[in-house]
Design a protein around this motif. Sequence first.
Motif, PDB file in Angstrom:
ATOM      1  N   GLN A  61      12.810 -35.671   2.517  1.00 30.99           N
ATOM      2  CA  GLN A  61      11.350 -35.685   2.453  1.00 30.99           C
ATOM      3  C   GLN A  61      10.791 -34.301   2.140  1.00 30.99           C
ATOM      4  OE1 GLN A  61       9.407 -38.093   5.604  1.00 30.99           O
ATOM      5  NE2 GLN A  61      11.515 -38.673   6.139  1.00 30.99           N
ATOM      6  N   ILE A  62      11.421 -33.265   2.661  1.00 29.38           N
ATOM      7  CA  ILE A  62      10.969 -31.903   2.360  1.00 29.38           C
ATOM      8  C   ILE A  62      11.178 -31.596   0.871  1.00 29.38           C
ATOM      9  CG2 ILE A  62      11.474 -29.454   2.763  1.00 29.38           C
ATOM     10  CD1 ILE A  62      12.020 -30.235   5.712  1.00 29.38           C
ATOM     11  N   LEU A  63      12.219 -32.178   0.292  1.00 27.89           N
ATOM     12  CA  LEU A  63      12.491 -31.967  -1.135  1.00 27.89           C
ATOM     13  C   LEU A  63      11.452 -32.609  -2.045  1.00 27.89           C
ATOM     14  CD1 LEU A  63      16.376 -32.352  -1.214  1.00 27.89           C
ATOM     15  CD2 LEU A  63      15.045 -30.260  -1.569  1.00 27.89           C
ATOM     16  N   ASP A  64      10.511 -33.367  -1.487  1.00 35.57           N
ATOM     17  CA  ASP A  64       9.405 -33.909  -2.278  1.00 35.57           C
ATOM     18  C   ASP A  64       8.352 -32.837  -2.578  1.00 35.57           C
ATOM     19  OD1 ASP A  64      10.391 -36.468  -2.544  1.00 35.57           O
ATOM     20  OD2 ASP A  64       9.332 -37.241  -0.788  1.00 35.57           O
ATOM     21  N   ALA A  65       8.389 -31.723  -1.884  1.00 33.72           N
ATOM     22  CA  ALA A  65       7.380 -30.677  -2.053  1.00 33.72           C
ATOM     23  C   ALA A  65       7.219 -30.231  -3.509  1.00 33.72           C
ATOM     24  CB  ALA A  65       7.673 -29.478  -1.151  1.00 33.72           C
ATOM     25  N   PRO A  66       8.293 -29.989  -4.266  1.00 33.88           N
ATOM     26  CA  PRO A  66       8.068 -29.583  -5.666  1.00 33.88           C
ATOM     27  C   PRO A  66       7.344 -30.646  -6.503  1.00 33.88           C
ATOM     28  CG  PRO A  66      10.302 -29.072  -5.009  1.00 33.88           C
ATOM     29  CD  PRO A  66       9.698 -29.895  -3.908  1.00 33.88           C
ATOM     30  N   GLY A  69       3.633 -30.895  -4.593  1.00 35.79           N
ATOM     31  CA  GLY A  69       2.992 -29.630  -4.265  1.00 35.79           C
ATOM     32  C   GLY A  69       3.331 -29.139  -2.877  1.00 35.79           C
ATOM     33  N   MET A  70       3.295 -30.049  -1.902  1.00 34.59           N
ATOM     34  CA  MET A  70       3.618 -29.635  -0.538  1.00 34.59           C
ATOM     35  C   MET A  70       4.061 -30.842   0.288  1.00 34.59           C
ATOM     36  SD  MET A  70       0.033 -28.957   1.393  1.00 34.59           S
ATOM     37  CE  MET A  70      -1.128 -30.258   1.738  1.00 34.59           C
ATOM     38  N   THR A  71       4.779 -30.535   1.354  1.00 40.17           N
ATOM     39  CA  THR A  71       5.168 -31.535   2.342  1.00 40.17           C
ATOM     40  C   THR A  71       4.789 -30.991   3.711  1.00 40.17           C
ATOM     41  OG1 THR A  71       7.038 -32.283   0.993  1.00 40.17           O
ATOM     42  CG2 THR A  71       7.087 -32.842   3.335  1.00 40.17           C
ATOM     43  N   PRO A  72       3.752 -31.559   4.338  1.00 38.79           N
ATOM     44  CA  PRO A  72       3.413 -31.150   5.709  1.00 38.79           C
ATOM     45  C   PRO A  72       4.438 -31.724   6.696  1.00 38.79           C
ATOM     46  CG  PRO A  72       1.565 -32.229   4.609  1.00 38.79           C
ATOM     47  CD  PRO A  72       2.768 -32.466   3.778  1.00 38.79           C
ATOM     48  N   GLY A 138       0.032 -25.789  -3.655  1.00 42.53           N
ATOM     49  CA  GLY A 138       1.297 -25.703  -4.370  1.00 42.53           C
ATOM     50  C   GLY A 138       1.209 -26.363  -5.733  1.00 42.53           C
ATOM     51  N   PHE A 139       2.175 -26.054  -6.572  1.00 47.35           N
ATOM     52  CA  PHE A 139       2.230 -26.588  -7.931  1.00 47.35           C
ATOM     53  C   PHE A 139       2.953 -27.931  -7.913  1.00 47.35           C
ATOM     54  CE2 PHE A 139       4.347 -26.891 -12.101  1.00 47.35           C
ATOM     55  CZ  PHE A 139       3.213 -26.909 -12.898  1.00 47.35           C
ATOM     56  N   ARG A 140       2.323 -28.957  -8.443  1.00 42.77           N
ATOM     57  CA  ARG A 140       2.889 -30.314  -8.443  1.00 42.77           C
ATOM     58  C   ARG A 140       3.588 -30.579  -9.770  1.00 42.77           C
ATOM     59  NH1 ARG A 140      -2.505 -33.102  -5.867  1.00 42.77           N
ATOM     60  NH2 ARG A 140      -3.250 -31.067  -5.286  1.00 42.77           N
ATOM     61  N   LEU A 141       4.902 -30.647  -9.738  1.00 48.59           N
ATOM     62  CA  LEU A 141       5.649 -30.896 -10.962  1.00 48.59           C
ATOM     63  C   LEU A 141       5.333 -32.263 -11.569  1.00 48.59           C
ATOM     64  CD1 LEU A 141       9.154 -29.408 -10.088  1.00 48.59           C
ATOM     65  CD2 LEU A 141       7.389 -28.427 -11.562  1.00 48.59           C
TER      66      LEU A 141
END
Length: 171
Positions: A61-66, A69-72, A138-141
Amino acid sequence: LMADDHVTSVVQTRKVGTLNREWKIEPGVHGDGDPDALSVRAAEMFAEDMNNLNMLDVISQILDAPYYGMTPIEIMYKAEAGLWRIDDLRCLPARWFVFDPENNPRFLSSGNMYNGEALPENKFVFARHLPTYENPYGFRLLSRCFWPITFKKGGMTFWMKSGYALSLAVA
């Protein structure tokens, strides 16, 4: 966007490659010296806490950040032997949070859906991908995939409805 086969395949390939890597927790050191007893004990306790969690799910789930943009991440604590220990890590939807003008994260509650509410200290951490002062989210790929995927899907629909594909098949 994640309904597109190619996008999903690329995301899953990256995630699986990262999830297959080993990870470990080591005590911190000052300079070139050895870790002191307090650092060793803190690392051991943190490792115990992490080993009691489903870390593959948390890391996935943390790897979804890129992509988003972010993972709270909400940290759930428990009291044990006079210490606060980590009981769980919960990755939450990014849409539940905003940043104030000073770039402090805030929770969007039903009582305050515009400015949000201040977060308790040491309760949340944010995994962010390339945040800046102007864009703390954050930047959302995946935002880079929107128009190509839209044209890909829309183009196929256009050609199928236009009859042009039919005339090519007959010729």
